[in-house]
Write a protein that holds these residues in place. Structure first.
Motif, short mmCIF file in Angstrom:
data_model
loop_
_atom_site.label_atom_id
_atom_site.label_comp_id
_atom_site.label_asym_id
_atom_site.label_seq_id
_atom_site.Cartn_x
_atom_site.Cartn_y
_atom_site.Cartn_z
N THR A 127 0.82 -1.22 0.00
CA THR A 127 0.00 0.00 0.00
C THR A 127 0.85 1.26 0.00
O THR A 127 0.48 2.25 -0.63
CB THR A 127 -0.96 0.01 1.21
OG1 THR A 127 -0.22 -0.10 2.42
CG2 THR A 127 -1.99 -1.10 1.10
N TRP A 147 -2.66 7.93 0.31
CA TRP A 147 -2.15 7.49 1.62
C TRP A 147 -3.26 7.05 2.57
O TRP A 147 -2.98 6.65 3.71
CB TRP A 147 -1.33 8.62 2.26
CG TRP A 147 -0.04 8.80 1.54
CD1 TRP A 147 0.22 9.69 0.54
CD2 TRP A 147 1.15 8.04 1.73
NE1 TRP A 147 1.51 9.54 0.10
CE2 TRP A 147 2.11 8.53 0.81
CE3 TRP A 147 1.50 7.00 2.56
CZ2 TRP A 147 3.38 8.00 0.72
CZ3 TRP A 147 2.78 6.49 2.48
CH2 TRP A 147 3.70 6.98 1.57
N VAL A 169 -5.29 4.31 2.28
CA VAL A 169 -5.21 2.86 2.53
C VAL A 169 -4.00 2.52 3.41
O VAL A 169 -4.14 1.75 4.37
CB VAL A 169 -5.21 2.07 1.20
CG1 VAL A 169 -5.00 0.59 1.46
CG2 VAL A 169 -6.53 2.28 0.47
N VAL A 209 -5.00 3.32 6.91
CA VAL A 209 -5.92 2.34 7.50
C VAL A 209 -5.15 1.09 7.90
O VAL A 209 -5.37 0.52 8.98
CB VAL A 209 -7.06 2.01 6.50
CG1 VAL A 209 -7.86 0.81 6.97
CG2 VAL A 209 -7.95 3.22 6.31
N VAL A 210 -4.24 0.63 7.03
CA VAL A 210 -3.43 -0.55 7.36
C VAL A 210 -2.57 -0.27 8.60
O VAL A 210 -2.44 -1.12 9.48
CB VAL A 210 -2.56 -0.97 6.15
CG1 VAL A 210 -1.56 -2.05 6.54
CG2 VAL A 210 -3.43 -1.46 5.00
#
Length: 164
Positions: free
Chosen positions: A41, A54, A56, A59-60
């Motif tokens: 990502t 940025w 995703v 969130v990761v």
């Protein structure tokens, strides 16, 4: 409100907790599993070159931070207690589970440890019974404690079966 004790509040029990090295083992698994999503990502976000790219990776990252916070709590919630006729295993924070394994129902006891567990000096005791619903496992035990528990459970199981 009732003053009756709940199903997890058993009087006069000495709960034994698992080794804190289980936290390290589980966090290593999180790191290995999450390295591909994090790197992937971030690479996509860099390639896109936009601020929205940025989202995703963010969130990761939040998910990884949540796992790093959750794993030690889960390990602290693991424990077991030996009684005269059975072994109790408790786990869970939000969804608690108490498994009672009668010694007379045990068929055999496994002790196993993979390469990471051996490196961290921990092992898992797996109890097998006639009914899969009453099987139980205790991860994160010191090797000496795992061997002691295996021998004790096996001898208690044989003694209970001999009385049938």
């Amino acid at each position: 409100m009732s003053d009756a004790p709940g199903p997890f509040e058993l009087a006069d029990l000495r709960w034994t907790r698992v080794s804190g090295r289980l936290v390290t083992a589980r966090l290593l698994v999180v790191a290995v599993v999450m390295v591909v999503p994090v790197v992937g990502t971030v690479a996509v976000a860099v390639a896109v070159g936009e601020l929205w790219g940025w989202v995703v990776p963010g969130v990761v990252g939040v998910f990884v931070a949540w796992l790093v916070w959750l794993v030690p709590r889960q390990v602290r919630a693991l424990g077991y207690a030996e009684r005269d006729d059975d072994l109790l295993i408790v786990r869970g924070i939000m969804f608690r589970r108490l498994v009672v394994v009668p010694y007379g129902r045990m068929q055999y006891v496994d002790v196993h440890a993979g390469p990471v567990a051996r490196w961290l000096r921990i092992a898992q005791v797996q109890l097998h019974t006639a009914a899969p619903a009453t099987d139980g496992s205790i991860p994160g035990l010191e090797p000496e404690e795992a061997a002691r528990l295996r021998d004790r459970l096996a001898s208690r199981g044989e003694a209970q079966l001999a009385g049938l």
